[in-house]
Design an enzyme around this catalytic site. Structure first.
Site, PDB file in Angstrom:
ATOM      1  N   GLY A 251     -71.591 103.719  29.417  1.00  0.00           N
ATOM      2  CA  GLY A 251     -71.881 103.940  28.002  1.00  0.00           C
ATOM      3  C   GLY A 251     -73.360 104.162  27.818  1.00  0.00           C
ATOM      4  O   GLY A 251     -74.083 104.419  28.793  1.00  0.00           O
ATOM      5  N   CYS A 258     -76.117  88.966  22.347  1.00  0.00           N
ATOM      6  CA  CYS A 258     -76.037  87.980  23.435  1.00  0.00           C
ATOM      7  C   CYS A 258     -76.587  88.475  24.772  1.00  0.00           C
ATOM      8  O   CYS A 258     -77.468  87.843  25.345  1.00  0.00           O
ATOM      9  CB  CYS A 258     -74.588  87.529  23.603  1.00  0.00           C
ATOM     10  SG  CYS A 258     -73.894  86.874  22.086  1.00  0.00           S
ATOM     11  N   ARG A 330     -77.266  94.519  15.914  1.00  0.00           N
ATOM     12  CA  ARG A 330     -78.339  93.873  16.675  1.00  0.00           C
ATOM     13  C   ARG A 330     -78.387  94.401  18.113  1.00  0.00           C
ATOM     14  O   ARG A 330     -77.361  94.438  18.798  1.00  0.00           O
ATOM     15  CB  ARG A 330     -78.146  92.351  16.689  1.00  0.00           C
ATOM     16  CG  ARG A 330     -78.533  91.728  15.365  1.00  0.00           C
ATOM     17  CD  ARG A 330     -78.238  90.243  15.341  1.00  0.00           C
ATOM     18  NE  ARG A 330     -76.815  89.962  15.349  1.00  0.00           N
ATOM     19  CZ  ARG A 330     -76.291  88.740  15.433  1.00  0.00           C
ATOM     20  NH1 ARG A 330     -77.083  87.705  15.522  1.00  0.00           N
ATOM     21  NH2 ARG A 330     -74.980  88.577  15.418  1.00  0.00           N
TER      22      ARG A 330
HETATM   23  C1  UGA Z   1     -70.731  88.556  25.170  1.00  0.00           C
HETATM   24  C2  UGA Z   1     -69.799  87.988  26.239  1.00  0.00           C
HETATM   25  O1  UGA Z   1     -68.849  88.972  26.617  1.00  0.00           O
HETATM   26  C3  UGA Z   1     -69.063  86.746  25.716  1.00  0.00           C
HETATM   27  O2  UGA Z   1     -68.286  86.182  26.752  1.00  0.00           O
HETATM   28  C4  UGA Z   1     -70.105  85.727  25.240  1.00  0.00           C
HETATM   29  O3  UGA Z   1     -69.501  84.570  24.713  1.00  0.00           O
HETATM   30  C5  UGA Z   1     -70.958  86.355  24.160  1.00  0.00           C
HETATM   31  O4  UGA Z   1     -71.608  87.530  24.702  1.00  0.00           O
HETATM   32  C6  UGA Z   1     -71.981  85.333  23.747  1.00  0.00           C
HETATM   33  O5  UGA Z   1     -72.845  85.007  24.565  1.00  0.00           O
HETATM   34  O6  UGA Z   1     -71.874  84.784  22.646  1.00  0.00           O
HETATM   35  P1  UGA Z   1     -70.397  90.131  23.035  1.00  0.00           P
HETATM   36  O7  UGA Z   1     -71.872  90.040  22.826  1.00  0.00           O
HETATM   37  O8  UGA Z   1     -69.494  89.968  21.869  1.00  0.00           O
HETATM   38  O9  UGA Z   1     -69.917  89.030  24.095  1.00  0.00           O
HETATM   39  O10 UGA Z   1     -70.163  91.560  23.643  1.00  0.00           O
HETATM   40  P2  UGA Z   1     -69.396  92.178  24.905  1.00  0.00           P
HETATM   41  O11 UGA Z   1     -68.024  92.525  24.543  1.00  0.00           O
HETATM   42  O12 UGA Z   1     -69.608  91.343  26.107  1.00  0.00           O
HETATM   43  O13 UGA Z   1     -70.239  93.544  25.077  1.00  0.00           O
HETATM   44  C7  UGA Z   1     -71.632  93.489  25.349  1.00  0.00           C
HETATM   45  C8  UGA Z   1     -72.176  94.888  25.561  1.00  0.00           C
HETATM   46  O14 UGA Z   1     -71.730  95.436  26.793  1.00  0.00           O
HETATM   47  C9  UGA Z   1     -71.775  95.897  24.485  1.00  0.00           C
HETATM   48  O15 UGA Z   1     -72.885  96.686  24.135  1.00  0.00           O
HETATM   49  C10 UGA Z   1     -70.716  96.738  25.170  1.00  0.00           C
HETATM   50  O16 UGA Z   1     -70.606  98.031  24.649  1.00  0.00           O
HETATM   51  C11 UGA Z   1     -71.264  96.759  26.589  1.00  0.00           C
HETATM   52  N1  UGA Z   1     -70.233  97.076  27.604  1.00  0.00           N
HETATM   53  C12 UGA Z   1     -69.131  96.313  27.721  1.00  0.00           C
HETATM   54  C13 UGA Z   1     -70.428  98.165  28.434  1.00  0.00           C
HETATM   55  O17 UGA Z   1     -71.437  98.894  28.341  1.00  0.00           O
HETATM   56  N2  UGA Z   1     -69.467  98.446  29.365  1.00  0.00           N
HETATM   57  C14 UGA Z   1     -68.356  97.707  29.509  1.00  0.00           C
HETATM   58  O18 UGA Z   1     -67.512  98.033  30.386  1.00  0.00           O
HETATM   59  C15 UGA Z   1     -68.176  96.614  28.663  1.00  0.00           C
END
Ligand code: UGA
Length: 478
Positions: A251, A258, A330
């Site tokens: 991406g 986080c 954010r």
């Molecule tokens: C993340 C963790 O996944 C949770 O387990 C944790 O509890 C949380 O942070 C926290 O510390 O409170 P979150 O911030 O909601 O959760 O987001 P994610 O779903 O993990 O995605 C994070 C980023 O990675 C996004 O920008 C997403 O687009 C990106 N991502 C995700 C990728 O670029 N590739 C992927 O395959 C998956």
């Protein structure tokens, strides 16, 4: 056993925990200093887009198991108090524990002896040992119970956790047993650890996710150079249970409230301890490069050259949130990319199903078809599934040049090609519509908008650049 639970902080972690504990039958009081937020909650309004949360809040309030307040006094007499306060990064990258410490100083004066303090906030390793100092008293048992809730899935993740971590010193202290017992209804494995292990496990998990996503982005760049397809490569990798299928989607970079904060805290902790964590440092650097790479890809698609001038060039952006399913901007890579395009002179118009607020340098509209008007290129920056279902013919008719950079590989390549769009994915072959109305994978076009590197390994056989045919090159009307 019904517990009297207090929750300090009603953000997505605190409010979700409060509502879910109330739904389990406990008596919960949630406190936040934001009086306006508490007034809205009292009126039954939940301003977080967490599926299922508003229903649980309404249910808890109606049943009398969930109450809200602004004063810490509401936490007096609670048997367990969960700390769900934000720990934003300070100037040096380490979490700023100021608000956390202030709240604890005040809590220390009102909590009854024996109240169990449970830290859900993501806090630096060693914080559990400092809590008595923050509280100004040493008689309250302390437990670390880091959360692993994803934004947009918080209620689901709370109710169906893949693991619950309960850390204490010693790990089998009565307070830790009491906290572990709360999660029995979820059926999850409760991992009992020391406080330090629990605190570090949270950072290590988010750090690993960041490394994994950066790894996928690097493999995607290799795919572009060698005519492989990241969707196929990650499907193969993901079948290995040691790797797993998640977090392998490329991406525009990872973001949110986080991962960026926690990687920087982990790096700061490593530095402070004299531990060289170059792997994580590189993942963070690669993430910044990935955003820049997406800007170049969009620039190339819009102008025909990665160095083309963006002055006055209209670019339509689909998606601003840091990921689908949330309105959170954010540390959003989508926002960073849109802002950078605007900074370079492009006229950027953006649409996001969950975002309405205008932003610095670019316009946010509430109709996805408006972003295509006279656009030299479209860019999908957030993986909202509804983007697949847009009327791509209508978008093509409105655009000046029907080319879309799909940084999330979310679009249906066939549908957009049939609508007349040239689609540039990340780590996927470029799809250019042809006369048969089935998309043709153009291995040569691959090297167009996304190819930036001139230092490819000589021994390999990378795809050659398409050349400068501007009439048929990427981004031109077929
Ligand atoms: C993340 C963790 O996944 C949770 O387990 C944790 O509890 C949380 O942070 C926290 O510390 O409170 P979150 O911030 O909601 O959760 O987001 P994610 O779903 O993990 O995605 C994070 C980023 O990675 C996004 O920008 C997403 O687009 C990106 N991502 C995700 C990728 O670029 N590739 C992927 O395959 C998956």
């Amino acid at each position: 056993m019904v517990e009297r639970i207090g929750v300090l902080g009603a953000g997505y972690v605190g409010l979700t925990s409060a509502a879910c504990f109330a739904a389990m039958g406990h008596q919960v009081s949630a406190v936040d200093i934001d009086a306006a937020k508490i007034a809205r909650l009292d009126a039954g309004e939940v301003d977080l887009a967490e599926p299922g949360l508003a229903g649980l809040v309404a249910e808890g309030t109606r049943a009398g198991t969930l109450a809200f307040g602004t004063g810490l006094d509401a936490l007096a007499g609670r048997e367990l108090v969960f700390l769900c306060l934000p720990t934003p990064p300070g100037e040096d990258g380490a979490p700023d524990l100021g608000p956390f410490r202030d709240a604890l100083r005040r809590l220390g004066r009102i909590l009854s002896p024996g109240t169990v303090l449970v830290t859900k906030s993501t806090v630096p390793v060693g914080t559990a040992g400092r809590l008595p100092g923050f509280l100004g008293r040493a008689d309250l048992p302390v437990v670390s119970n880091p959360e692993f809730l994803r934004e947009g899935h918080a209620v689901h993740d709370f109710r169906h956790p893949d693991r619950v971590v309960v850390g204490a010193d010693p790990p089998d202290s009565p307070a830790a047993c009491r906290v572990a017992q709360l999660y029995a209804p979820t059926g999850a494995d409760v991992v009992r650890t020391s406080s330090a292990s629990a605190e570090l496990a949270k950072y290590a998990s988010n750090g690993f996710l960041a490394v994994k996503a950066s790894y996928a982005n690097a493999v995607a760049e290799l795919c572009e150079q060698y005519a492989a397809d990241i969707r196929e490569v990650s499907a193969v990798m993901g079948l290995d249970p040691r790797i797993g299928p998640h977090f392998l989607a490329p991406g525009p970079g990872w973001g949110g409230s986080c991962l960026p904060k926690d990687t920087s805290a982990l790096l700061q902790a490593a530095d402070a301890a004299g531990v060289e964590f170059s792997l994580l440092r590189d993942a963070v650097r690669a993430n910044a490069r990935q955003r820049a790479r997406m800007v170049r890809a969009i620039r190339s698609a819009a102008t025909g050259s990665p160095d083309g001038s963006l002055d006055g060039v209209r670019i339509g952006v689909l998606g601003l949130a840091f990921k689908a399913g949330t309105a959170d901007l954010r540390e959003s890579p989508a926002v960073a990319v849109a802002a950078e395009l605007a900074r370079r002179g492009a006229e950027v118009t953006a649409y996001d199903p969950a975002v309405r607020s205008d932003a610095d340098g670019y316009l946010v509209v509430d109709d996805p078809y408006l972003v295509a008007k006279d656009a030299a290129a479209l860019a999908v920056l957030t993986e909202w599934p509804e983007f697949r279902d847009l009327d791509w013919r209508r978008l093509a008719a409105a655009a000046d040049r029907p080319v879309v950079v799909d940084t999330r590989n979310v679009l249906d390549p066939f549908a957009v090609a049939e609508a007349g769009f040239a689609r540039v994915g990340v780590g996927t072959p470029m799809e250019v519509p042809d006369a048969c109305s089935r998309p043709r994978l153009h291995p040569q076009a691959l090297a167009g908008p996304l190819q930036q590197r001139s230092d490819r390994p000589a021994a390999a056989r990378p795809v050659r650049r398409a050349g400068g045919d501007r009439r048929t090159g990427p981004g031109r009307r077929p």
